[in-house]
Scaffold this motif. Structure first.
Motif, PDB file in Angstrom:
ATOM      1  N   LYS A 167       5.655   3.319  -9.140  1.00 11.23           N
ATOM      2  CA  LYS A 167       4.516   2.787  -8.590  1.00 11.23           C
ATOM      3  C   LYS A 167       4.432   3.396  -7.004  1.00 11.23           C
ATOM      4  CE  LYS A 167       3.509  -0.831 -11.581  1.00 11.23           C
ATOM      5  NZ  LYS A 167       3.528  -2.409 -11.870  1.00 11.23           N
ATOM      6  N   GLN A 168       5.664   3.221  -6.401  1.00  9.52           N
ATOM      7  CA  GLN A 168       5.940   3.401  -4.961  1.00  9.52           C
ATOM      8  C   GLN A 168       5.524   4.972  -4.735  1.00  9.52           C
ATOM      9  OE1 GLN A 168       6.176   1.039  -2.817  1.00  9.52           O
ATOM     10  NE2 GLN A 168       5.907  -0.288  -4.921  1.00  9.52           N
ATOM     11  N   GLN A 171       1.955   5.449  -4.865  1.00  6.70           N
ATOM     12  CA  GLN A 171       1.310   4.879  -4.092  1.00  6.70           C
ATOM     13  C   GLN A 171       1.243   5.798  -2.725  1.00  6.70           C
ATOM     14  OE1 GLN A 171       1.645   0.635  -2.968  1.00  6.70           O
ATOM     15  NE2 GLN A 171       2.427   1.343  -0.854  1.00  6.70           N
ATOM     16  N   SER A 174      -1.465   8.165  -3.208  1.00  5.45           N
ATOM     17  CA  SER A 174      -2.843   7.558  -3.160  1.00  5.45           C
ATOM     18  C   SER A 174      -3.235   7.494  -1.829  1.00  5.45           C
ATOM     19  CB  SER A 174      -2.586   6.390  -3.894  1.00  5.45           C
ATOM     20  OG  SER A 174      -3.801   5.410  -3.737  1.00  5.45           O
ATOM     21  N   ILE A 175      -2.206   6.889  -0.960  1.00  7.04           N
ATOM     22  CA  ILE A 175      -2.342   6.332   0.511  1.00  7.04           C
ATOM     23  C   ILE A 175      -2.958   7.719   1.289  1.00  7.04           C
ATOM     24  CG2 ILE A 175      -1.752   5.388   2.543  1.00  7.04           C
ATOM     25  CD1 ILE A 175      -0.484   3.365   1.066  1.00  7.04           C
TER      26      ILE A 175
END
Length: 217
Positions: A167-168, A171, A174-175
């Motif tokens: 997930k990191q 992320q 995504s960011i």
């Protein structure tokens, strides 16, 4: 089984490091078990774990070959540190091992002296040469340690199914996209396209280009 010797202990310890997350997790007892000897036998050859780590670092450094002296200083530096990168890549935690030990042996001191000497011979002063070699060392060790850590994360995600780490990573992408971080997006893309060795070679070229410009000035 081969007769126990200081060299065999060093080689065994270096092989076992491939299965360890860090230098700290490698124990003398683990090495003794692998060699089927009592841990006290290791102390016969090495005063303590730090002494063994020092010897392991020296073993690695001894495999780094000096460059051809007929080459230009730029080519000598590139050849020397490419050789170093290749040697470090053969051993797990090699960069961590080097920065966790003191370069107090003939092999390592000669390597440092030769590196600095390439630049001094080319016309740089001692201070410039020391700073430049330190910068290259930081680039090399930092990149190799970063690669080791990245591989550990990748193993945890792909082999151990670590959802949190996965997930990191998602992320980051995504960011970078949502916040329109264009430089970060480019960095992510370039990182996935270039091998660690390619990244190192590009970093070396930048440093050498800067040194060449300074030398002309």
């Amino acid at each position: 089984m081969a007769k126990v010797s200081a060299n065999l202990i060093k080689q065994t310890a270096l092989k076992l490091l491939a299965n360890e997350p860090s230098l700290a997790s490698l124990s003398l007892r683990t090495i003794a078990t692998a060699l089927k000897i009592d841990v006290s036998t290791i102390y016969w050859y090495f005063e303590n774990k730090q002494a063994l780590l020092q010897a392991m670092a020296d073993y690695i450094a001894d495999e780094i070959t000096f460059p051809d002296l007929s080459l230009s200083w730029q080519e000598q530096l590139t050849q020397l540190y490419t050789n170093t990168f290749n040697v470090y890549s053969q051993y797990s935690h090699a960069a961590e091992l080097m920065i966790s030990t003191i370069p107090s042996t003939k092999t390592r001191l000669q390597l440092i002296d030769h590196s600095i000497g390439i630049l001094v011979t080319a016309g740089f002063d001692e201070d410039q040469s020391n700073t430049a070699i330190s910068s290259i060392d930081f680039l090399l060790t930092g990149l190799v340690i970063d690669l080791t850590t990245e591989n550990q994360f990748r193993t945890k995600i792909t082999t151990n199914g670590d959802d949190y780490l996965a997930k990191q990573v998602k992320q980051i992408h995504s960011i970078a996209e949502k916040e329109d971080l264009i430089h970060m997006q480019t960095s992510i893309k370039k990182r996935s396209e270039r091998t660690p060795k390619k990244q190192f070679e590009e970093g070396m070229r930048l440093i050498i280009r800067g040194l060449s410009a300074s030398n002309r000035g």
